[in-house]
Design a protein around this motif. Structure first.
Motif, short mmCIF file in Angstrom:
data_model
loop_
_atom_site.label_atom_id
_atom_site.label_comp_id
_atom_site.label_asym_id
_atom_site.label_seq_id
_atom_site.Cartn_x
_atom_site.Cartn_y
_atom_site.Cartn_z
N LEU A 19 0.84 -1.20 0.00
CA LEU A 19 0.00 0.00 0.00
C LEU A 19 0.88 1.25 0.00
O LEU A 19 0.69 2.16 -0.81
CB LEU A 19 -0.93 0.00 1.22
CG LEU A 19 -1.77 1.27 1.41
CD1 LEU A 19 -2.86 1.34 0.35
CD2 LEU A 19 -2.36 1.32 2.80
N ASP A 20 1.83 1.30 0.89
CA ASP A 20 2.71 2.46 1.01
C ASP A 20 3.51 2.69 -0.26
O ASP A 20 3.53 3.80 -0.81
CB ASP A 20 3.66 2.25 2.21
CG ASP A 20 4.61 3.40 2.39
OD1 ASP A 20 5.64 3.44 1.67
OD2 ASP A 20 4.36 4.26 3.24
N VAL A 21 4.18 1.66 -0.75
CA VAL A 21 5.04 1.80 -1.93
C VAL A 21 4.22 2.23 -3.15
O VAL A 21 4.61 3.15 -3.88
CB VAL A 21 5.80 0.49 -2.20
CG1 VAL A 21 6.48 0.50 -3.57
CG2 VAL A 21 6.83 0.24 -1.09
N LEU A 22 3.09 1.59 -3.37
CA LEU A 22 2.28 1.91 -4.55
C LEU A 22 1.67 3.31 -4.48
O LEU A 22 1.63 4.03 -5.48
CB LEU A 22 1.21 0.84 -4.74
CG LEU A 22 1.74 -0.58 -5.00
CD1 LEU A 22 0.62 -1.59 -4.95
CD2 LEU A 22 2.53 -0.66 -6.29
N ARG A 23 1.22 3.70 -3.29
CA ARG A 23 0.68 5.06 -3.16
C ARG A 23 1.77 6.12 -3.26
O ARG A 23 1.52 7.20 -3.80
CB ARG A 23 -0.11 5.20 -1.85
CG ARG A 23 -1.49 4.55 -1.93
CD ARG A 23 -2.35 4.90 -0.74
NE ARG A 23 -3.69 4.33 -0.86
CZ ARG A 23 -4.57 4.32 0.13
NH1 ARG A 23 -4.27 4.88 1.30
NH2 ARG A 23 -5.76 3.79 -0.06
N ARG A 24 2.96 5.84 -2.77
CA ARG A 24 4.08 6.78 -2.92
C ARG A 24 4.35 7.07 -4.39
O ARG A 24 4.76 8.16 -4.75
CB ARG A 24 5.38 6.21 -2.32
CG ARG A 24 5.53 6.37 -0.85
CD ARG A 24 6.82 5.69 -0.40
NE ARG A 24 6.83 5.54 1.02
CZ ARG A 24 7.56 6.27 1.85
NH1 ARG A 24 8.33 7.22 1.38
NH2 ARG A 24 7.50 6.07 3.14
#
Length: 180
Positions: A19-24
């Motif tokens: 979630l974090d990596v893709l939203r970043r």
């Protein structure tokens, strides 16, 4: 849209790292509870508020479906008929399906791992009888990406990201996150 499916007992790092990596990277990602409640508890007792419930979304715009591990989260996901059917449709369309740790048991139950290379948490191999077993941290076979366990969460997330952005963006993000 990219969907990460959550059930009570999910593994925190395996759901929230992608979630974090893709939203970043600026991608549209939704956390989806398979239950009627938006609040989902992780295997470590952390409450997470999903963006939507499975019953409230239309998966026809799904570019990727991500299944975290954790127990009993993976079993809860596996036992959801609606999710298994959605995975079959996703696979038939050749769209991306990703699972990590115990999560590949959900893919196996949906019948999408037949003769496909897959990795999983040690001890879950017998629940993937039709897969070609791998011990790699991250395994990619066509539209299927699998990860071995919590320690592979960052590599798993970046393997997914590479399907959506250029190598230059991946490299820049890895540098910004102090991975290189």
């Amino acid at each position: 849209m990219i969907y990460i499916f959550l059930a009570n007992g999910f593994e925190d790092i395996e759901a929230l790292t992608p979630l974090d990596v893709l939203r970043r990277a600026g991608l549209d990602v939704k956390l989806v509870s398979i239950d009627s409640e938006l609040e989902v508890k992780s295997s470590h007792g952390v409450s997470v508020l999903a963006d939507a419930t499975l019953n409230s979304i239309d998966l026809s715009d799904s570019e990727a479906m991500i299944i975290p591990g954790g127990m009993p989260g993976a079993s809860n996901l596996r036992d959801n008929l609606m999710l298994r059917k959605a995975l079959q449709i996703q696979n038939a369309a050749g769209r991306l399906i990703c699972a990590i740790c115990a999560g590949p048991i959900v893919l196996s139950a949906a019948g999408v791992l037949k003769a496909r290379k897959a990795t999983c948490y040690p001890g879950f191999e017998e629940q993937l009888p039709e897969a070609v077993h791998s011990t790699a941290l991250v395994e990619e076979d066509g539209n299927i990406i699998t990860g071995r366990g919590p320690g592979a969460a960052m590599d798993f997330a970046f393997a997914i990201l590479q399907r959506f952005v250029s190598c230059d963006i991946v490299k820049k993000m890895r540098q910004e996150m102090i991975l290189e």
